[in-house]
Motif scaffolding. Structure first.
Motif, PDB file in Angstrom:
ATOM      1  N   LYS A 177       1.028  -0.450   9.959  1.00 16.93           N
ATOM      2  CA  LYS A 177      -0.272   0.069   9.549  1.00 16.93           C
ATOM      3  C   LYS A 177      -0.628   1.322  10.360  1.00 16.93           C
ATOM      4  O   LYS A 177      -1.035   2.341   9.803  1.00 16.93           O
ATOM      5  CB  LYS A 177      -1.344  -0.993   9.736  1.00 16.93           C
ATOM      6  CG  LYS A 177      -2.736  -0.556   9.328  1.00 16.93           C
ATOM      7  CD  LYS A 177      -3.801  -1.556   9.771  1.00 16.93           C
ATOM      8  CE  LYS A 177      -3.639  -2.888   9.114  1.00 16.93           C
ATOM      9  NZ  LYS A 177      -4.753  -3.825   9.440  1.00 16.93           N
ATOM     10  N   TYR A 224       3.331  -1.338   4.036  1.00 11.89           N
ATOM     11  CA  TYR A 224       2.802   0.027   4.036  1.00 11.89           C
ATOM     12  C   TYR A 224       3.910   1.050   3.751  1.00 11.89           C
ATOM     13  O   TYR A 224       5.007   0.977   4.312  1.00 11.89           O
ATOM     14  CB  TYR A 224       2.141   0.320   5.393  1.00 11.89           C
ATOM     15  CG  TYR A 224       1.158  -0.753   5.770  1.00 11.89           C
ATOM     16  CD1 TYR A 224      -0.135  -0.757   5.259  1.00 11.89           C
ATOM     17  CD2 TYR A 224       1.540  -1.808   6.601  1.00 11.89           C
ATOM     18  CE1 TYR A 224      -1.026  -1.767   5.574  1.00 11.89           C
ATOM     19  CE2 TYR A 224       0.653  -2.826   6.923  1.00 11.89           C
ATOM     20  CZ  TYR A 224      -0.627  -2.802   6.409  1.00 11.89           C
ATOM     21  OH  TYR A 224      -1.505  -3.798   6.714  1.00 11.89           O
ATOM     22  N   VAL A 259       1.683   4.430   9.421  1.00 11.64           N
ATOM     23  CA  VAL A 259       1.442   5.066   8.127  1.00 11.64           C
ATOM     24  C   VAL A 259       0.114   5.815   8.119  1.00 11.64           C
ATOM     25  O   VAL A 259       0.004   6.912   7.557  1.00 11.64           O
ATOM     26  CB  VAL A 259       1.507   4.030   6.977  1.00 11.64           C
ATOM     27  CG1 VAL A 259       0.275   3.154   6.920  1.00 11.64           C
ATOM     28  CG2 VAL A 259       1.690   4.725   5.635  1.00 11.64           C
ATOM     29  N   ILE A 292      -6.423   0.145   3.702  1.00 14.19           N
ATOM     30  CA  ILE A 292      -5.369  -0.184   4.660  1.00 14.19           C
ATOM     31  C   ILE A 292      -5.915  -1.062   5.778  1.00 14.19           C
ATOM     32  O   ILE A 292      -5.249  -1.971   6.267  1.00 14.19           O
ATOM     33  CB  ILE A 292      -4.760   1.106   5.259  1.00 14.19           C
ATOM     34  CG1 ILE A 292      -4.324   2.072   4.144  1.00 14.19           C
ATOM     35  CG2 ILE A 292      -3.592   0.778   6.178  1.00 14.19           C
ATOM     36  CD1 ILE A 292      -3.289   1.518   3.219  1.00 14.19           C
ATOM     37  N   HIS A 336       0.830  -1.201   0.000  1.00 16.08           N
ATOM     38  CA  HIS A 336       0.000   0.000   0.000  1.00 16.08           C
ATOM     39  C   HIS A 336       0.867   1.255   0.000  1.00 16.08           C
ATOM     40  O   HIS A 336       1.775   1.381   0.828  1.00 16.08           O
ATOM     41  CB  HIS A 336      -0.884   0.030   1.246  1.00 16.08           C
ATOM     42  CG  HIS A 336      -1.818  -1.131   1.363  1.00 16.08           C
ATOM     43  ND1 HIS A 336      -2.946  -1.266   0.592  1.00 16.08           N
ATOM     44  CD2 HIS A 336      -1.782  -2.230   2.173  1.00 16.08           C
ATOM     45  CE1 HIS A 336      -3.583  -2.382   0.925  1.00 16.08           C
ATOM     46  NE2 HIS A 336      -2.889  -2.989   1.870  1.00 16.08           N
TER      47      HIS A 336
END
Length: 209
Positions: A199, A185, A202, A178, A30
């Motif tokens: 996670k 990430y 970010v 997410i 991501h």
């Protein structure tokens, strides 16, 4: 896919400068970034559709970009796209994708232009993933989709990444991506792509800027 001394500019404006980052293989990677940081330009550069400086390791692999601007002919019917997909690519792979994406729930006589946004994205996934790409770049793929369509696609992608040899790079500003898609990430910030982020880290950095 790996970026080495990667720089990207458009109309004299530097978007990314001397970026060195390695995306994880067979994972959903991501990339979050504010508007104007160059997310869509990055997506195009990753498939060689935009000039850049530096090196992209993997740009010569079988790569596809799927986004809101990635369109199939609007006057084609669903059944026409399915027929073309099966003729052009591996029939077994195409049929498995049809089942995994629940394409059978969409009227095969409908034209692309008459489908909902969620249905259109499922048909795009069918067509482009049937090519068995090594790298898939999703560019704001869930943008403007309703909640059900998003969760259908999340469920599909979470299973797909486990059983395919594909690396996915998901360029997004949708924090729901997410939350429901496990992966790695990254954050575009100050002309760089920050990696090795959790996670929580970010999302926090993206929200607070």
């Amino acid at each position: 896919m790996k970026l080495t001394n990667f720089s990207l500019s458009i109309k004299g404006k530097c978007l990314l400068e001397n970026v060195n980052v390695d995306f994880k293989s067979k994972t959903i990677n991501h990339i979050l970034g504010k508007n104007g940081t160059g997310k869509t330009c990055l997506a195009k550069a990753l498939v060689g559709a935009m000039k850049f400086d530096g090196d992209i390791e993997g740009v010569n692999k079988k790569v596809c970009v799927i986004g809101s601007y990635t369109n199939l002919p609007s006057d084609l019917k669903v059944k026409d796209i399915i027929d073309v997909t099966k003729r052009k690519f591996n029939v077994t792979v195409a049929q498995k994708l049809i089942e995994q994406l629940n394409i059978q729930e969409i009227s095969f006589d409908n034209k692309m232009k008459n489908l909902s946004d969620g249905q259109k994205q499922k048909i795009k996934l069918l067509f482009f993933l049937a090519t068995q790409p090594e790298i898939v770049v999703l560019d704001e793929f869930t943008n403007a989709l309703d909640k059900k369509s998003c969760f259908d696609i999340y469920s599909f992608l979470n299973e797909y990444i486990k059983t395919s040899n594909t690396t996915i790079i998901n360029i997004t500003h949708n924090l729901t991506d997410i939350e429901y898609l496990e992966g790695a990430y990254y954050l575009i910030e100050n002309k760089n792509i920050l990696s090795n982020m959790t996670k929580e880290k970010v999302v926090n950095a993206y929200i607070k800027g």
